[in-house]
Design a protein around this motif. Structure first.
Motif, PDB file in Angstrom:
ATOM      1  N   SER A  23       0.851  -1.184   0.000  1.00 44.13           N
ATOM      2  CA  SER A  23       0.000   0.000   0.000  1.00 44.13           C
ATOM      3  C   SER A  23       0.888   1.235   0.000  1.00 44.13           C
ATOM      4  O   SER A  23       1.994   1.210   0.539  1.00 44.13           O
ATOM      5  N   LEU A  25       0.305   3.868   1.743  1.00 44.37           N
ATOM      6  CA  LEU A  25       0.293   4.528   3.051  1.00 44.37           C
ATOM      7  C   LEU A  25       1.629   4.277   3.719  1.00 44.37           C
ATOM      8  O   LEU A  25       2.154   3.163   3.708  1.00 44.37           O
ATOM      9  N   SER A  28       2.603   1.129   5.728  1.00 43.83           N
ATOM     10  CA  SER A  28       2.812  -0.104   4.963  1.00 43.83           C
ATOM     11  C   SER A  28       4.144  -0.076   4.222  1.00 43.83           C
ATOM     12  O   SER A  28       4.849  -1.082   4.172  1.00 43.83           O
ATOM     13  N   LYS A  50      -4.450   0.738  -0.853  1.00 48.83           N
ATOM     14  CA  LYS A  50      -4.695   1.698   0.229  1.00 48.83           C
ATOM     15  C   LYS A  50      -5.859   1.231   1.088  1.00 48.83           C
ATOM     16  O   LYS A  50      -6.633   0.369   0.687  1.00 48.83           O
ATOM     17  N   GLU A  51      -5.963   1.778   2.280  1.00 57.10           N
ATOM     18  CA  GLU A  51      -6.999   1.356   3.234  1.00 57.10           C
ATOM     19  C   GLU A  51      -8.383   1.373   2.582  1.00 57.10           C
ATOM     20  O   GLU A  51      -8.685   2.216   1.754  1.00 57.10           O
ATOM     21  N   LYS A  53     -12.291   1.864   3.125  1.00 59.67           N
ATOM     22  CA  LYS A  53     -13.258   2.481   4.042  1.00 59.67           C
ATOM     23  C   LYS A  53     -14.557   2.752   3.292  1.00 59.67           C
ATOM     24  O   LYS A  53     -14.552   3.104   2.119  1.00 59.67           O
ATOM     25  N   TYR A  56     -14.376   7.676   3.692  1.00 62.17           N
ATOM     26  CA  TYR A  56     -13.102   8.252   4.120  1.00 62.17           C
ATOM     27  C   TYR A  56     -13.267   9.587   4.840  1.00 62.17           C
ATOM     28  O   TYR A  56     -12.400   9.994   5.586  1.00 62.17           O
ATOM     29  N   CYS A  69      -5.397   7.708   7.022  1.00 61.52           N
ATOM     30  CA  CYS A  69      -5.978   6.927   5.925  1.00 61.52           C
ATOM     31  C   CYS A  69      -5.692   7.572   4.572  1.00 61.52           C
ATOM     32  O   CYS A  69      -5.822   6.938   3.550  1.00 61.52           O
ATOM     33  N   GLN A 112     -13.795   1.491  -4.665  1.00 62.31           N
ATOM     34  CA  GLN A 112     -12.689   0.858  -3.939  1.00 62.31           C
ATOM     35  C   GLN A 112     -12.696  -0.650  -4.170  1.00 62.31           C
ATOM     36  O   GLN A 112     -11.650  -1.258  -4.388  1.00 62.31           O
ATOM     37  N   SER A 135      -0.443  -4.712   3.346  1.00 60.55           N
ATOM     38  CA  SER A 135      -1.576  -3.800   3.242  1.00 60.55           C
ATOM     39  C   SER A 135      -2.258  -3.650   4.596  1.00 60.55           C
ATOM     40  O   SER A 135      -1.607  -3.756   5.629  1.00 60.55           O
ATOM     41  N   HIS A 136      -3.559  -3.439   4.586  1.00 57.41           N
ATOM     42  CA  HIS A 136      -4.337  -3.084   5.768  1.00 57.41           C
ATOM     43  C   HIS A 136      -5.460  -4.087   5.991  1.00 57.41           C
ATOM     44  O   HIS A 136      -5.865  -4.799   5.074  1.00 57.41           O
ATOM     45  N   GLY A 138      -8.778  -4.011   6.317  1.00 60.58           N
ATOM     46  CA  GLY A 138      -9.959  -4.024   5.454  1.00 60.58           C
ATOM     47  C   GLY A 138      -9.672  -4.580   4.075  1.00 60.58           C
ATOM     48  O   GLY A 138     -10.474  -5.326   3.503  1.00 60.58           O
TER      49      GLY A 138
END
Length: 182
Positions: A23, A25, A28, A50-51, A53, A56, A69, A112, A135-136, A138
């Motif tokens: 990711s 971010l 990461s 990326k995260e 959500k 956002y 985020c 997303q 990654s994250h 989610g």
């Protein structure tokens, strides 16, 4: 590297990654750099990771996206990477980030999910067989249908199906809850 007795280092060394995809971010990217500092495999920064959500902006409280985020601008990310090169000298590729401000806080949840779908096809078409994804929660929950905690890992096989690739879990650390339905 919490969550696995002795940390993840021995798991990563045994896996022998050919490429790491992370990711954009910074948390990461930092994890990928630290975990694979000595490895010669490239690290590719992919915005699809990326995260994930549903909103956002958190109902408008953060019009530009909630801090943590939304990521940092591309030039700042590249600057941070250049100040912390990998000991192996291996590449950290940010070319998939096409704009200075690569984060869009108004991207819908469906957009997303669509980008993650495109990511699985991108991943399935990679020439490497041993790929690490950093990654994250989610994102990993959506891709793997698995609930992961900090410091846990999952090893999967990516099977190319007739319509879309599918991740099949073959190994996971203790505490991982496989097959979580959304």
């Amino acid at each position: 590297y919490g969550g696995v007795r002795g940390g993840l280092r021995h798991i990563l060394e045994e896996f022998k990654a050919q490429v790491v995809v992370t990711s954009p971010l910074s948390r990461s990217v930092q994890t990928a750099i630290v975990a694979f500092d000595q490895d010669l495999c490239p690290v590719i920064v992919n915005p699809a990771l990326k995260e994930l959500k549903k909103d956002y902006t958190f109902n408008g409280r953060f019009p530009q996206g909630k801090p943590g985020c939304s990521g940092i601008p591309l030039s700042s990310l590249r600057s941070a990477i250049s100040r912390h090169p990998r000991a192996s000298g291996a590449v950290i590729d940010t070319s998939l980030l096409e704009e200075e401000v690569w984060f869009d806080p108004h991207q819908t949840h469906q957009e997303q999910l669509d980008r993650l779908e495109a990511f699985t096809h991108w991943l399935a078409n990679r020439p490497e067989d041993r790929i690490v994804v950093v990654s994250h929660g989610g994102v990993l929950r959506q891709l793997l249908r698995t609930e992961l905690g900090h410091g846990q890992y999952v090893i999967t096989e990516l099977q190319k199906g007739k319509t879309k690739p599918k991740f099949v879990v073959v190994q996971f650390s203790s505490g991982v809850q496989p097959y979580v339905e959304n």
